[in-house]
Design an enzyme around this catalytic site. Structure first.
Site, PDB file in Angstrom:
ATOM      1  CG  HIS A   1       2.038  -2.924  11.158  1.00 23.97           C
ATOM      2  ND1 HIS A   1       1.667  -2.661  12.465  1.00 23.97           N
ATOM      3  CD2 HIS A   1       3.277  -3.481  11.225  1.00 23.97           C
ATOM      4  CE1 HIS A   1       2.644  -3.067  13.278  1.00 23.97           C
ATOM      5  NE2 HIS A   1       3.625  -3.567  12.555  1.00 23.97           N
TER       6      HIS A   1
ATOM      7  CG  ASP B   1      16.100   8.807   3.162  1.00 25.23           C
ATOM      8  OD1 ASP B   1      17.151   9.398   3.457  1.00 25.23           O
ATOM      9  OD2 ASP B   1      16.030   7.976   2.243  1.00 25.23           O
TER      10      ASP B   1
ATOM     11  CB  CYS C   1      -2.499  -3.639  14.927  1.00 27.24           C
ATOM     12  SG  CYS C   1      -0.924  -3.970  14.111  1.00 27.24           S
TER      13      CYS C   1
ATOM     14  CG  ASP D   1      16.964  11.832  -4.142  1.00 31.05           C
ATOM     15  OD1 ASP D   1      16.294  12.436  -5.009  1.00 31.05           O
ATOM     16  OD2 ASP D   1      17.183  10.622  -4.190  1.00 31.05           O
TER      17      ASP D   1
ATOM     18  CB  CYS E   1      -1.518   1.058  12.990  1.00 32.38           C
ATOM     19  SG  CYS E   1      -1.506  -0.599  12.295  1.00 32.38           S
TER      20      CYS E   1
ATOM     21  CB  CYS F   1       0.756  -1.855  16.572  1.00 33.15           C
ATOM     22  SG  CYS F   1       0.618  -0.648  15.237  1.00 33.15           S
TER      23      CYS F   1
HETATM   24 ZN   LIG Z   1      -0.060  -1.919  13.437  1.00 25.53          ZN
END
Ligand SMILES: [Zn+2]
Length: 377
Positions: A343, A274, A317, A60, A314, A312
């Site tokens: 996460h 963002d 998880c 920015d 990820c 999820c």
């Molecule tokens: Zn997750």
């Protein structure tokens, strides 16, 4: 774009960001200018080299941080005087010095220096602020055009070509690291985006958009939102402003939002966003899941053997229980911040992957229906 204010997405190493599929992240010029300083970053190859991040980066202009972190700032035609939030020392940003800083930091996309109009503001004040941003946009572009070859990764490895690409400049050029691409210009240098202001006034937003386009940038941002206005107002201004920005160039909505909001804004035509929300909320134990928000600090999760978000995929998880995440948070362990952030970023990036997928499906069906409806020869 995950936010990496001081050249780090707090708590998450760069290799995990890559694994999560982060394509671009944001750095804050104001913070990096104060510490470690532009010259240090420049000498280490710009942000890409300094933070060992070969993918894209956006910085920015510093205008928003000066606005939001400095109650004692002084705005003049020339620029803004402000005090460092670190040590109280006095500094000055102008369109030229903000460009100089961003060229030295060497992000792929950099932003024109603007004044973020406060909320609420009356029409006269909003118009005066918008006019100032337009004058600063011209000065930003002028300085950038005269100095863009000074970007740290340009001169050393990929000299600016003397002519544009045959397609008028749309061809991406390879950059340091070989696997990242400079958007928009076709040059092996940065892309400078303009910023539309105009407060909550839809006519001024239109005027700001049209006159920013006249100055000419490879992408446009909608600034001056999420400054305290009600969310319905944000949506209204976004929708109205988007109509006046070219759909075939990146349209970037700065500083939003919740998972629901980013889906909504993308559906209106926003290409880039963002927000500190996924990372900041994670550090406060607030996690976004397919089943809604989870405040992991709550005692109800103390015995919960289930994953944080069963939908999820990820690494958090897949491996840890809610009970363990709750324990880490309650014990104020550093790992709590790391896992929670991984996460939440994963949830946001999955959300945007779904948005992109549905856009592709929609385009495919529009393409197919246009093929089917074509008259037979
Ligand atoms: Zn997750």
């Amino acid at each position: 774009m995950p936010v990496g204010t001081v050249a780090t997405v707090k708590g998450v190493p760069q290799d995990i960001l890559e694994e999560l599929g982060v394509q671009i992240l944001l750095g804050n010029t104001y913070h990096l200018y104060l510490r470690p300083g532009v010259e240090t970053v420049r000498q280490l190859g710009g942000l890409h080299g300094f933070m060992a991040w070969p993918r894209a980066i956006l910085t920015d202009s510093g205008g928003f941080q000066v606005f939001s972190l400095n109650e004692l700032r002084k705005v003049s035609e020339e620029g803004v005087t402000f005090r460092s939030h670190l040590d109280g020392s006095s500094h000055f940003f102008s369109p030229e010095s903000a460009m100089e800083a961003q060229i030295g930091l060497g992000a792929d996309i950099i932003m024109a220096f603007d004044e973020c109009t406060e909320y609420p503001a009356d029409r006269a004040r909003t118009k005066a602020s918008m006019e100032l941003t337009l004058r600063w946009a011209e000065r930003s572009k002028k300085y950038f055009e005269e100095h863009k070859h000074e970007v740290p990764w340009n001169a050393a490895q990929y000299p600016v070509p003397s002519t544009q690409y045959p397609d008028g400049g749309a061809t991406p050029a390879p950059m340091a690291g070989g696997n990242i691409w400079v958007l928009g210009t076709g040059y092996s240098t940065q892309s400078l985006f303009g910023i539309v202001q105009g407060g909550m006034d839809l006519e001024l937003r239109k005027e700001s958009a049209e006159r920013t386009i006249e100055i000419g940038f490879p992408g446009y941002a909608i600034g001056g939102l999420s400054v305290g206005e009600p969310r319905e107002r944000t949506r209204e201004v976004v929708e109205a402003t988007l109509q006046h920005l070219p759909a075939d160039q990146p349209r970037y909505l700065m500083g939003v939002g919740t998972p629901e909001e980013i889906v909504e804004y993308a559906s209106l035509g926003v290409d880039m966003m963002d927000c500190v929300l996924p990372t900041r909320a994670a550090r406060h134990g607030l996690l976004f899941t397919a089943e809604g928000k989870v405040s992991i600090k709550q005692a109800r999760y103390a015995q919960d053997a289930g994953p944080l978000d069963p939908k999820c995929g990820c690494r958090v998880c897949q491996r840890y229980s809610r009970a363990y995440l709750r324990h880490l948070y309650a014990s104020n362990e550093v790992l709590a911040q790391v896992l929670n952030t991984v996460h939440n970023l994963s949830f946001y990036l999955d959300t945007m992957r779904r948005v992109r997928h549905s856009i592709q499906l929609g385009e495919e069906s529009r393409f197919l229906s246009s093929v089917w409806s074509r008259p037979k020869p």
